[in-house]
Scaffold this active site. Structure first.
Site, PDB file in Angstrom:
ATOM      1  N   GLU A   1      -1.937 -34.144  13.417  1.00 58.48           N
ATOM      2  CA  GLU A   1      -3.358 -34.182  13.125  1.00 58.48           C
ATOM      3  C   GLU A   1      -3.769 -35.662  13.170  1.00 58.48           C
ATOM      4  OE1 GLU A   1      -4.572 -32.621   9.316  1.00 58.48           O
ATOM      5  OE2 GLU A   1      -6.690 -33.050   9.749  1.00 58.48           O
TER       6      GLU A   1
ATOM      7  N   ARG B   1      11.680 -31.259   5.940  1.00 62.43           N
ATOM      8  CA  ARG B   1      11.022 -32.554   6.147  1.00 62.43           C
ATOM      9  C   ARG B   1      11.990 -33.679   5.847  1.00 62.43           C
ATOM     10  NH1 ARG B   1       5.392 -32.144   5.494  1.00 62.43           N
ATOM     11  NH2 ARG B   1       5.149 -34.362   5.145  1.00 62.43           N
TER      12      ARG B   1
ATOM     13  N   LYS C   1       0.270 -38.827   4.991  1.00 59.64           N
ATOM     14  CA  LYS C   1      -0.806 -39.632   5.570  1.00 59.64           C
ATOM     15  C   LYS C   1      -1.945 -39.815   4.577  1.00 59.64           C
ATOM     16  CE  LYS C   1      -0.492 -37.251   9.475  1.00 59.64           C
ATOM     17  NZ  LYS C   1      -1.324 -36.383  10.282  1.00 59.64           N
TER      18      LYS C   1
HETATM   19  P1  ATP Z   1       1.297 -35.738   6.334  1.00 56.59           P
HETATM   20  O1  ATP Z   1       1.360 -34.990   5.049  1.00 56.59           O
HETATM   21  O2  ATP Z   1       2.077 -36.973   6.340  1.00 56.59           O
HETATM   22  O3  ATP Z   1      -0.089 -35.931   6.824  1.00 56.59           O
HETATM   23  P2  ATP Z   1       1.435 -33.579   8.061  1.00 56.59           P
HETATM   24  O4  ATP Z   1       2.445 -32.533   8.163  1.00 56.59           O
HETATM   25  O5  ATP Z   1       0.127 -33.190   7.497  1.00 56.59           O
HETATM   26  O6  ATP Z   1       2.052 -34.799   7.343  1.00 56.59           O
HETATM   27  P3  ATP Z   1       0.853 -33.636  10.805  1.00 56.59           P
HETATM   28  O7  ATP Z   1       0.115 -34.630  11.603  1.00 56.59           O
HETATM   29  O8  ATP Z   1       0.261 -32.302  10.630  1.00 56.59           O
HETATM   30  O9  ATP Z   1       1.135 -34.292   9.423  1.00 56.59           O
HETATM   31  O10 ATP Z   1       2.344 -33.513  11.315  1.00 56.59           O
HETATM   32  C1  ATP Z   1       2.703 -33.311  12.651  1.00 56.59           C
HETATM   33  C2  ATP Z   1       4.079 -32.728  12.675  1.00 56.59           C
HETATM   34  O11 ATP Z   1       4.996 -33.609  12.034  1.00 56.59           O
HETATM   35  C3  ATP Z   1       4.131 -31.404  11.936  1.00 56.59           C
HETATM   36  O12 ATP Z   1       4.824 -30.481  12.745  1.00 56.59           O
HETATM   37  C4  ATP Z   1       4.892 -31.710  10.687  1.00 56.59           C
HETATM   38  O13 ATP Z   1       5.660 -30.626  10.287  1.00 56.59           O
HETATM   39  C5  ATP Z   1       5.767 -32.890  11.105  1.00 56.59           C
HETATM   40  N1  ATP Z   1       6.075 -33.730   9.957  1.00 56.59           N
HETATM   41  C6  ATP Z   1       5.202 -34.311   9.114  1.00 56.59           C
HETATM   42  N2  ATP Z   1       5.855 -34.952   8.130  1.00 56.59           N
HETATM   43  C7  ATP Z   1       7.175 -34.792   8.362  1.00 56.59           C
HETATM   44  C8  ATP Z   1       8.363 -35.215   7.691  1.00 56.59           C
HETATM   45  N3  ATP Z   1       8.326 -35.958   6.586  1.00 56.59           N
HETATM   46  N4  ATP Z   1       9.552 -34.841   8.220  1.00 56.59           N
HETATM   47  C9  ATP Z   1       9.604 -34.113   9.342  1.00 56.59           C
HETATM   48  N5  ATP Z   1       8.530 -33.670  10.012  1.00 56.59           N
HETATM   49  C10 ATP Z   1       7.316 -34.007   9.539  1.00 56.59           C
HETATM   50 MG    MG Z   2      -0.642 -31.377   8.592  1.00 61.42          MG
END
Ligand code: ATP
Ligand code: MG
Length: 559
Positions: A37, A263, A273
């Site tokens: 995102e 994760r 983020k």
């Molecule tokens: P954040 O909470 O940091 O914003 P998010 O999951 O909302 O993380 P996205 O941009 O939606 O952020 O993530 C893109 C991809 O990265 C998703 O498939 C998510 O599962 C993966 N991802 C995010 N954080 C991690 C992590 N700590 N370890 C492994 N994969 C991750």
């Molecule tokens: Mg997300």
């Protein structure tokens, strides 16, 4: 599933599943995606997902898409879209022509929402948001059926068209899937598919005022792109029944399957983020690329090579069990990458002047220094030696404890690439602070050995005063003072007040005046350092990428 592959290096349960899908013919060509995102910069947790998705795409001769999940225009920005692409490229991956955006599918997603309405599988609900939340029920209690649930298909079609046409303000109503308000899985209690947001979208501008939710957009985007293995993190496990329900109820062109892995969590680090965004906004860091940040941009600015990040990710593996990885493992991977490649240089971080009494005043000479002790092909360089040099303040003690082999009154040591010197006298200022040492050198020890075979027990790094460059050097520590920041209070209360130490007036050898921003050198006996863009050739600034040893001081717990 093939047996015993889980212990093979580079193998994991996801790769085993893909392997067996290819062998059984269930999958013809593997297609994966990384779906960020664009609401912030990527962090090292994302690197795990990127390495996994792009890694299997490469290993199984398939392909991997970069797809922006740009369904929430109030939080998303073009800056993030650009930064994310730069970071994925920097990590070493290429999506080829497969750069996609969920917003590319808005029209199709809308048509499919209409399809659900026509089949009686979705309805417009104008229950106020607060009330609707209260009607969801709980894990032990079924939800309450909304009065809107009984609207006719025609009413729903008309209302949904009005939603799209902008006839309602934000929050006036939503489109919900009609599934099961009594489901044990809260995600199936008539989840929201569309909400009204009168907001400008970075790509679709003002074309839309309704936006699909992540849950609705994600699986359908996977299906449109022909994704075979939709790999996501464990928190989406409870969403899988909804993911599958939507695919079952829509005329999608392909049938992706979702798999979840744990994760990446790292001690003393936050990976959200939302929180990283808050730190940038509140100014507790200098920006998304602050070298203390766990963002890829921050790691890059700190001098961490992409290959070290990839090696770290491959070392931690992919599993379904949640765990917290030790930061020391990342540092290990960084050192392992830099040790064979980083040219050696000398820099004095906390300088103490040494005057070599028996060296002729006004004269200098050049000595030869190797650029890497184990890589002769990296060559040598000339360094200046003269009557005045700088040594590290920590390398001197007036009253040394027993095993202190470095400089102290009467003690002889070796200068790296140079001579033996002996400390003869201490110069102090009016307050009794040591401001210089008067030493003598033995001209017969040029090159670092005494013809009479006498030994010294320490070799010090140093820089000649004649041509030393002044520099600022920034030493970094963990951004947070606790292994689990924000676990039981506001995350900002767990910030490490000593996360950066800025040293000014450090002394560098002149060979460093051409160190390009981003290149990493080893300052002998100190660690790995990289030139920061804040500096210039005349006023260099260096970041410590990582120390030579596990040098993280246990950060003090605050508050
Ligand atoms: P954040 O909470 O940091 O914003 P998010 O999951 O909302 O993380 P996205 O941009 O939606 O952020 O993530 C893109 C991809 O990265 C998703 O498939 C998510 O599962 C993966 N991802 C995010 N954080 C991690 C992590 N700590 N370890 C492994 N994969 C991750
Ligand atoms: Mg997300």
């Amino acid at each position: 599933m093939p047996a015993d592959t889980s212990t093979e290096p580079g193998r994991d349960f996801i790769r085993d599943i893909i392997q067996s899908d290819l062998e059984s013919g269930r999958t013809e060509t593997v297609v994966t995606r990384f779906p960020p995102e664009p609401n912030g910069y990527l962090h090292i947790g994302h690197a795990k997902s990127i390495c996994l998705n792009f890694g299997v795409g490469q290993e199984f001769a398939g392909r991997t898409h970069l797809r922006f999940d740009d369904t929430n225009p109030t939080k998303e920005e073009q800056e993030y879209i650009d930064a994310i692409q730069a970071d994925v490229r920097w990590l070493g991956f290429d999506w080829g022509v497969h750069l996609h955006f969920a917003s590319d599918y808005f029209e199709q997603l809308y048509d499919w929402a209409v399809h659900l309405i026509r089949n009686g599988d979705a309805y417009v609900d104008d229950t106020p948001a607060e009330e609707m939340r209260g009607m969801r029920g709980s894990l032990t209690e079924a939800g309450t059926i909304s009065p809107s649930r009984n609207r006719s298909v025609d009413q729903n079609l008309a209302l949904f068209a009005d939603m799209r046409a902008g006839k309602f303000p934000n929050g006036a109503c939503v489109l919900r899937a009609k599934i099961d308000m009594a489901s044990g899985n809260m995600n199936l209690r008539d989840p929201v598919l569309y909400r009204i947001m009168h907001a400008h979208h970075p790509r679709t501008g003002d074309a839309w005022c309704i936006y699909p939710t992540y849950d609705y957009a994600h699986g359908q985007s996977d299906a449109i792109e022909g994704i075979t293995h939709s790999i996501c993190t464990l928190e989406f496990e409870d969403h899988k029944p909804l993911y599958d329900w939507l695919l079952d109820h829509l005329p999608v062109p392909s049938r992706p399957r979702q798999y979840e892995f744990a994760r990446l969590n790292i001690g003393y680090t936050v990976m959200s983020k939302r929180i990283l965004n808050r730190m940038v906004r509140e100014g507790v860091v200098a920006g998304w690329d602050d070298p203390r940040m766990p963002t890829l941009a921050g790691l890059r600015r700190r001098g961490v090579p992409a290959v070290a990040v990839r090696n770290f990710i491959s070392r931690i593996g992919v599993a379904r069990a949640n765990s917290v990885v030790d930061l020391a493992l990342l540092d290990f991977s960084i050192r392992e990458t830099l040790n064979p490649t980083a040219p050696r240089r000398m820099a004095v971080l906390r300088p103490l002047k040494v005057v070599i009494e028996n060296y002729p005043e006004g004269e200098t000479e050049t000595l030869e220094a190797v650029n890497h002790p184990d890589a002769p092909d990296m060559g040598t360089r000339q360094i200046t030696f003269g009557r005045e040099i700088w040594v590290e303040r920590d390398d001197f003690m007036e009253v040394p404890p027993k095993k202190f082999y470095r400089l102290s009154p009467g003690k002889e040591v070796r200068l790296r690439y140079g001579y033996f010197i002996t400390c003869r006298e201490i110069v102090k200022d009016a307050d009794g602070v040591v401001i210089a040492l008067r030493c003598t050198y033995d001209p017969a020890t040029k090159g670092g050995n005494a013809p009479d075979g006498r030994k010294v027990q320490a070799t010090l790094h140093w820089v000649a005063a004649a041509d030393a460059m002044d520099a600022e050097i920034r030493l970094y520590n963990t951004l947070f003072a606790r292994p689990d920041p924000g676990a039981d209070r506001d995350v900002m209360d767990d910030l490490n007040p000593a996360s950066v130490e800025v040293l000014r007036g450090c002394k560098l050898e002149t060979a460093l005046d051409t160190a390009p921003v981003g290149a990493v050198v080893q300052f002998e006996r100190q660690g790995y350092f990289t030139a920061d863009p804040d500096g210039s050739a005349r006023a260099p600034v260096f970041n410590r990428t990582v120390g030579l040893r596990d040098s993280y001081a246990k950060p003090a717990v605050t508050g």
